[in-house]
Structure formats: structure tokens, C-alpha cells
Enzyme design. Sequence first.
Site, PDB file in Angstrom:
ATOM      1  N   LYS A   1       0.852  -1.199   0.000  1.00  0.00           N
ATOM      2  CA  LYS A   1       0.000   0.000   0.000  1.00  0.00           C
ATOM      3  C   LYS A   1       0.885   1.244   0.000  1.00  0.00           C
ATOM      4  O   LYS A   1       1.824   1.354   0.789  1.00  0.00           O
ATOM      5  CB  LYS A   1      -0.909   0.012   1.233  1.00  0.00           C
ATOM      6  CG  LYS A   1      -1.992  -1.055   1.195  1.00  0.00           C
ATOM      7  CD  LYS A   1      -2.863  -0.981   2.455  1.00  0.00           C
ATOM      8  CE  LYS A   1      -3.763  -2.190   2.573  1.00  0.00           C
ATOM      9  NZ  LYS A   1      -5.042  -2.051   1.941  1.00  0.00           N
TER      10      LYS A   1
ATOM     11  N   HIS B   1      -0.313  -7.811   9.148  1.00  0.00           N
ATOM     12  CA  HIS B   1      -0.500  -6.412   8.758  1.00  0.00           C
ATOM     13  C   HIS B   1      -0.216  -5.413   9.886  1.00  0.00           C
ATOM     14  O   HIS B   1       0.500  -4.430   9.703  1.00  0.00           O
ATOM     15  CB  HIS B   1      -1.931  -6.183   8.262  1.00  0.00           C
ATOM     16  CG  HIS B   1      -2.381  -7.187   7.239  1.00  0.00           C
ATOM     17  ND1 HIS B   1      -1.545  -7.703   6.288  1.00  0.00           N
ATOM     18  CD2 HIS B   1      -3.590  -7.770   7.013  1.00  0.00           C
ATOM     19  CE1 HIS B   1      -2.222  -8.554   5.519  1.00  0.00           C
ATOM     20  NE2 HIS B   1      -3.462  -8.614   5.947  1.00  0.00           N
TER      21      HIS B   1
HETATM   22  C1  BG6 Z   1      -6.603  -9.789   4.695  1.00  0.00           C
HETATM   23  C2  BG6 Z   1      -7.436 -10.449   5.741  1.00  0.00           C
HETATM   24  O1  BG6 Z   1      -5.263 -10.190   4.801  1.00  0.00           O
HETATM   25  O2  BG6 Z   1      -6.684  -8.376   4.847  1.00  0.00           O
HETATM   26  C3  BG6 Z   1      -8.873  -9.985   5.653  1.00  0.00           C
HETATM   27  O3  BG6 Z   1      -7.390 -11.861   5.578  1.00  0.00           O
HETATM   28  C4  BG6 Z   1      -8.942  -8.483   5.701  1.00  0.00           C
HETATM   29  O4  BG6 Z   1      -9.658 -10.543   6.714  1.00  0.00           O
HETATM   30  C5  BG6 Z   1      -7.985  -7.859   4.691  1.00  0.00           C
HETATM   31  O5  BG6 Z   1     -10.277  -8.100   5.404  1.00  0.00           O
HETATM   32  C6  BG6 Z   1      -7.900  -6.360   4.881  1.00  0.00           C
HETATM   33  O6  BG6 Z   1      -7.184  -5.797   3.828  1.00  0.00           O
HETATM   34  P1  BG6 Z   1      -7.507  -4.325   3.309  1.00  0.00           P
HETATM   35  O7  BG6 Z   1      -6.513  -4.121   2.200  1.00  0.00           O
HETATM   36  O8  BG6 Z   1      -8.930  -4.328   2.866  1.00  0.00           O
HETATM   37  O9  BG6 Z   1      -7.279  -3.412   4.484  1.00  0.00           O
END
Ligand code: BG6
Length: 518
Positions: A208, A266
Amino acid sequence: MNDSQHLDELLASRSDQARRPIEPCTMVIFGASGDLAARKLIPALYHLTVEKLLPEPFRIVGFARREKTDALWRAELREALNLFSRTKPVKDAIWDGFAQNIYYCQADMAESAGYEKLKTLIASFPHEKLQSNLMFYLATNPSQFGEVTAHLSAAGLLKKAEGRVTNERIVVEKPFGQDLASAKALNNELTRFTHEKQIFRIDHYLGKETVQNILTFRFSNAIWERLWNRECIDHVQITVAEKIGVGSRGGYYEEAGAIRDMVQNHVLQVLSLIAMEPPASLEAENVRDEKVKLLKSIRVMTPAQVTENVVRGQYFAGEVDGESRPAYRSEAKVKPNSNVETFLAMRLHIDNWRWSGVPFYIRTGKNLPLGASEVRIQFKSAPNILFAAKDTLDANSLTLRLQPDEGMTLRFNGKVPGGTTELRPVRMHFSYDSEFGAYTPEAYERLLLESMAGDATLFIRSDEVETAWRIVDAIHQAWIGKSLTNREFYAAGTWGPAAAADLLAKSGHEWKNPQPRH
Ligand code: BG6
């Protein structure tokens, strides 16, 4: 592989830091009939074509079991692109040229015949680099990683890189293990046939734009570094909030929960970029070394510390944006008495010189009122001696909004014009869109390009994965056999359970919820 061999590979990865130009290449997608290819990979490759960023020539091969021809797969992908492309309408002229590079290899991942077929197909491509510069994208269940790499190696398609030049790479998706032991086992399986420097572990948050910008923001502006420490910062809040519920992913989620789905990867990645020391350079291994060092400084909790510092939550039925949402326990493939967390809040301590004594609060959850990711740096208060409003005087804060409406806001106090000394918090706001125009490439576009270039900066190294699991395992183990308490449930559409507010209140803090921006 034993620990010392592993260390050798890490050291060798460090000495091979040169980013290569992107050369003609063949990308093979295992698990090509799955969601990821249609939703993310093909749209990303299409946009890279639109932007003329893909190497020329380039080939994509889908490897999967279902019977279909090249033409049928291309047609399916075209339809999916209509749905998932970030720009619409899809440009026919570009698609038609791009689609000519897409091939389908119908084969079983478990049988060597399929790999021979793949080899023959690759050998038929009309450019030496298309035959030798190979990227294998494992969009499969992690339990198949070992099998696929073993077959690729036996077919002579994947050679473990010993020297500096790496022709073959493998790209793998999360979840990378279920815990430290399984992540180590997976690393060992992969490194039987590949060198650590050939493995690109994806965490799409690192693709991102705004997450990448954390480093630029911190290290290209001298003013922040002077403030970025325990002398000036009271605490840090990281919120990764989602409006979506678990939906059709109940089966997966029952095994993962928020801690494995979001925190292990994340959230800890964002935290490490926010808190790491300046790297010696922006080369992949220097950045990754600093991230690992930071992760190693996070205090691994004892069970008593987990009780004190971590709050789980699970949603019950409620409404998000006026739309009713079922309770987690009523979602498909979820146990009716499940204790799996759909929300998690915790206080982390970083035991290093810069951050000692500064709490890092992190929280993430599904079915929250707003989908937004933010980092809020809460500075210490001014000595409250001068102003009548001293008890209510706001401490300064800096908020990095990672998504959506990407930007940054600095909050400070200003004097209300007039004859009094009335003060009010005011905001200075920077928005990416207003400054640079709307430009939101999908994380996968960047990640695919980087893996083609062989630059591992935005990918997770084995010791990074393992260090993150060590932190998460300690928490997960402390929950075994413990049911959620009443204060850990929250209605869908609210900012999490009461226990999450209690967690901060104990130290005189409170959560600052992301706000909608217009
Ligand atoms: C994924 C998860 O890795 O990331 C999901 O498995 C989550 O549960 C997603 O919804 C969130 O990603 P973003 O890019 O929408 O913030």
C-alpha cells in the site's frame, strides 16, 4: 534445515542486494482457478500493462486442475476483470493484446506429469528470458507449498540459487503458518528447494502506497526524528478497522481469528515501520534488519501480562450503515459457541532505548462502524501552567491515515480570535488526493513488480515471520480454554467491546476513533 544453515541463507540474502532491472519473464500461477488470480493478480497485471510497466515480452501461465482451454480461461478472466478492475471500463484494445500472453496449463499439482507439461509449454515461449526467468506464484493452500516446490525442482524448473544471480523466484501468500512451529516447518520445506533470497512472502499491506510512505515520511523529514521517542511521545494508537464482517470466510476465520488474520502480519508490519530505527540504507536487507530488530524488542507476554494487556472481542448481531449483520456465532461455518475473536485490542511494550515506557495500543476488528486504518501519535502535554483552560488543553497529535482518504493531520491548540484567551484544538491536514490527485494503485501492482525485479524490501523475511509469531503465540496460548467474558462482546456497528475502553482507561488514555472524511 538447521538454524545455522538458515543463518547462512539470511547472510547470503544480505549480500545480494542489487535490484535488477525488470526483464522478460514468465509468471506461473498455481491455484489459478482460485479467487486470488481473478480478483487481484490479473487486475494488477492488466493495470501494469496499461501503465506500460510490465517487461516485454511477458507470459502468464495458469496451472490448475479444471479442464479448460486458453481461450476459456482468458474469457473467464475478462469477465472477472469487469468486476474487479479498479478502473472501468476495461480497455478492450489493451486487454486484447494482454490476453494473448495468458496460457492455461491443465494439470494436477500432485503429479509430476503436470510439471513436464508446464516445462514443455515454457520451453515453447519465443524468448530465452521467458524460458529461464521464472516466477512461481503459489496461490495455493500452504500445505501444498512443499509438494509444488519439490515437483518444480524435480522437473528442473526451480533451481536453488547458490550464486548471486537468481533466475527463479517463488511468491507465497499468507497465512504463513498457524504458529511459530508451523511457520518454521513451512520455511524449512520451502528452503529445501529454494534459497531464502528466492522466496517472496507477501503481506499486501506493504504494497500500500501509504504504508510505504511511512518510511519516507519519517526519514526524509528531519523534524519528526527529534520528536519520535519517549521524551516527546506519550503513546501511540494503531487502528485497523473494517466495516465488513466475516461473511463467507467463517471456516478460515475459525482457525485464524483477528490475531492471526490481521495482527501477526498487517498490524505488526505497520507498527514496525512506525517504530523502527533508521536503516543504514533503503536496501531490502537493511530495512528488514531494522524491522526484525524492532519486532524482537516487543515484549513477549507472560499469561498474566496477556490478561492485563490484551482484550479479545466478538461481534453479536447489530447494524452497520443501517444494514443488519448477524452475530459471528451465527455466520456460516462458525461454531455456535465459538470463542474466536473478531476484534482485538492490546497494549504492547517495546523494550528499547527509544520507546521504553511508551505504550503502543493496537486494535483491529470486523463489523466496526467505519473501515479505516490510522496511526495516531499522541504527544505529551505541554506543562499546564499558562492557560486558564489548562485542564482541557489538548495534547498535540499526529495522525497518519493509511486508508481510505489517505493523508495526515496535525492537531494543535489555537487561540480563538477575540479579547479572551480561549483556546481550541485546530487541525492542519494534508490529503494525498488534493496534493497529488487521486492515485490509488492496488497493493498487488507494486508487489508483483517488485518481485519481478527481485527486490525483497516489501516482502517478509523468514526471521521476521518467526519473530512475529513468537509475539502472537504467547497471546494465543494464554487464551486456550478461556471463554469470552460479557465485556468482550460488542454489537456489530460499534467500536468494539467495553473491555477495550477499560484497557486504555487503566492508564488514563482513551481510544480516538477514525472519523469519516469528506
Ligand atoms: C486480509 C485479511 O489479509 O486483509 C482480511 O485476511 C482483511 O480478513 C484484509 O479483510 C484487509 O485488507 P484491506 O486491504 O482491505 O485493508
